[in-house]
Design an enzyme around this catalytic site. Sequence first.
Site, short mmCIF file in Angstrom:
data_model
loop_
_atom_site.label_atom_id
_atom_site.label_comp_id
_atom_site.label_asym_id
_atom_site.label_seq_id
_atom_site.Cartn_x
_atom_site.Cartn_y
_atom_site.Cartn_z
N ASP A 1 38.48 58.93 98.77
CA ASP A 1 39.21 60.20 98.80
C ASP A 1 39.11 60.77 100.21
O ASP A 1 38.44 60.20 101.07
CB ASP A 1 38.65 61.16 97.74
CG ASP A 1 37.21 61.54 98.01
OD1 ASP A 1 36.63 61.07 99.01
OD2 ASP A 1 36.64 62.29 97.21
N SER A 2 39.77 61.89 100.45
CA SER A 2 39.82 62.41 101.82
C SER A 2 38.59 63.24 102.18
O SER A 2 38.36 63.53 103.34
CB SER A 2 41.05 63.29 101.98
OG SER A 2 40.87 64.46 101.22
N GLY A 3 37.83 63.62 101.18
CA GLY A 3 36.68 64.48 101.42
C GLY A 3 36.97 65.95 101.15
O GLY A 3 36.05 66.74 100.94
N GLY A 4 38.24 66.31 101.16
CA GLY A 4 38.61 67.71 101.00
C GLY A 4 38.12 68.31 99.69
O GLY A 4 37.52 69.39 99.67
N PHE A 5 38.33 67.60 98.61
CA PHE A 5 37.98 68.13 97.30
C PHE A 5 36.49 68.48 97.22
O PHE A 5 36.10 69.52 96.73
CB PHE A 5 38.34 67.13 96.21
CG PHE A 5 38.10 67.65 94.81
CD1 PHE A 5 39.04 68.43 94.17
CD2 PHE A 5 36.91 67.35 94.15
CE1 PHE A 5 38.82 68.91 92.89
CE2 PHE A 5 36.68 67.84 92.86
CZ PHE A 5 37.63 68.62 92.24
N ASP B 1 43.99 67.22 101.73
CA ASP B 1 44.84 68.21 101.07
C ASP B 1 43.99 69.43 100.76
O ASP B 1 42.76 69.36 100.78
CB ASP B 1 45.42 67.65 99.76
CG ASP B 1 44.35 67.31 98.74
OD1 ASP B 1 43.26 66.85 99.16
OD2 ASP B 1 44.57 67.49 97.53
N GLN C 1 50.56 68.71 95.75
CA GLN C 1 49.97 69.96 95.27
C GLN C 1 51.10 70.86 94.77
O GLN C 1 52.18 70.38 94.50
CB GLN C 1 49.16 70.61 96.40
CG GLN C 1 47.88 69.84 96.75
CD GLN C 1 46.79 69.95 95.69
OE1 GLN C 1 46.85 70.78 94.77
NE2 GLN C 1 45.77 69.10 95.79
N ASP D 1 40.89 58.20 88.11
CA ASP D 1 39.46 58.14 88.37
C ASP D 1 38.83 59.33 87.68
O ASP D 1 39.47 60.37 87.52
CB ASP D 1 39.14 58.22 89.87
CG ASP D 1 39.21 59.66 90.38
OD1 ASP D 1 40.32 60.14 90.62
OD2 ASP D 1 38.15 60.31 90.49
N CYS E 1 31.82 46.07 69.67
CA CYS E 1 31.93 46.19 71.13
C CYS E 1 31.25 44.99 71.77
O CYS E 1 30.15 44.60 71.38
CB CYS E 1 31.27 47.48 71.60
SG CYS E 1 31.24 47.65 73.41
N CYS F 1 30.23 44.71 74.89
CA CYS F 1 29.46 44.99 76.11
C CYS F 1 28.01 44.50 75.96
O CYS F 1 27.52 44.30 74.86
CB CYS F 1 29.50 46.48 76.44
SG CYS F 1 28.25 47.49 75.61
N CYS G 1 25.80 46.76 73.65
CA CYS G 1 26.03 46.64 72.21
C CYS G 1 25.65 45.27 71.66
O CYS G 1 25.31 45.14 70.49
CB CYS G 1 27.50 46.95 71.89
SG CYS G 1 27.87 48.71 72.07
N HIS H 1 27.81 50.59 78.65
CA HIS H 1 28.70 50.75 77.50
C HIS H 1 29.90 51.64 77.82
O HIS H 1 31.04 51.29 77.52
CB HIS H 1 27.96 51.31 76.27
CG HIS H 1 28.91 51.66 75.17
ND1 HIS H 1 29.44 50.73 74.31
CD2 HIS H 1 29.51 52.85 74.88
CE1 HIS H 1 30.31 51.33 73.50
NE2 HIS H 1 30.38 52.60 73.83
#
Length: 404
Positions: free
Chosen positions: A93-97, A147, A189, A266, A304, A306, A309, A335
Amino acid sequence: MAFHFEILKKDETTGARLGRCHTAHGVFHTPAFMAVGTQGTVKALTPEELREMGAEIILSNTYHLYLRPGHERIRRLGGLHRFMHWEYPLLTDSGGFQVFSLNSLVKISEEGVQFQSHLDGSRHEITPEKAVEIQEALGADIIMCLDECTPYPASHEEAERSMELTLNWSERCRDSRRREDQALFGIVQGGMYPDLRKRCVEALGGMGFDGYAMGGLSVGESKERMLEVVSRTAPLLPLDQPRYLMGVGTPLDIARAVLQGVDMFDCVLPTRNARNGMLFTKGGRLVIKNARYADDDSPIEPGCSCYTCRHYSRAYLRHLYLAEEILAMRLNTVHNLHFYLNFMGEIRQAIAEERLKDWVKTCYAQGASEEENDPGEPDPWGSSFPQKLAGKRNPAPVRAASMK
Ligand SMILES: [Zn+2]
């Protein structure tokens, strides 16, 4: 240019698409879920374990790596892929968030964003040019424009000003990039206002990015609102490029956004909830500490496949969790991520077989049974966001800002 997006199939009755994204470090299939590796690691797992459970692309956070251990150090050590031993597609990501969500002393100007580190109070400034420079040093396959995550709620005027700033920054990000082996995504945005979102899509489209993300969502608005914005924004985005809904969400949120034509997601939910003892199953949540599991010899989810499980009972996992053993975090994360990645695989299969709508209906039917499952606990299928945080200036770091 290594980056290339292929649409393999379009669903006839919905906006959903089945795709394949080619990057400098290989291919990932869409709709895709990216596990969050904030500090250059998906907490509690090795890259081999991630790969084994079917992860094709993961995300890491620029803000954290910039502050510690530093992007220049990572560049000197061969780039983030090598540093963290993940040889496959990677997005930063850009780091802004994170700047906005983890710091109270943030100053935004036309030039960029100034802030004090949450680690040691040191002062920093990230401009659009700097955001690209840091991400080029890290070397992920997909990088994001800086952003401003529009606060919620925001008036039309505030959201418009914020969107204009994002557009200005996006253009500067595009103009400052030097590497051609990375894809650069623009971020739409515009708050909850369809006219602003539309203007933003058009302006970003004119700048020409390799893909487009929808940002500023899952920040406290209702789920209906979020999906409405997605349903009105996604169809405006270029048809032949990937669309990424940032920070979303629960399995059902993801399924509903796929129906609107979103390709990438994500969220920290599967990993963070695992560490808090909240496990995803087809029937809804399972809170492992509950007394009802003390003598329960069955796996988290019968059927499941995994690792967890296949080998461990609910009773044992409950014991590990209550005893605060490290293995509890590892097994729970295995899991939950398996559940998410498997869920995405089922979505892709359903699109391929032209039965996505029915498949989503089945999910609803199964999820509804969760009411009797663990009464009184927060509902991960129903809400990806704690309501008490709604309306705060800084969006809670649900997206990827997990610190612990
Ligand atoms: Zn499992």
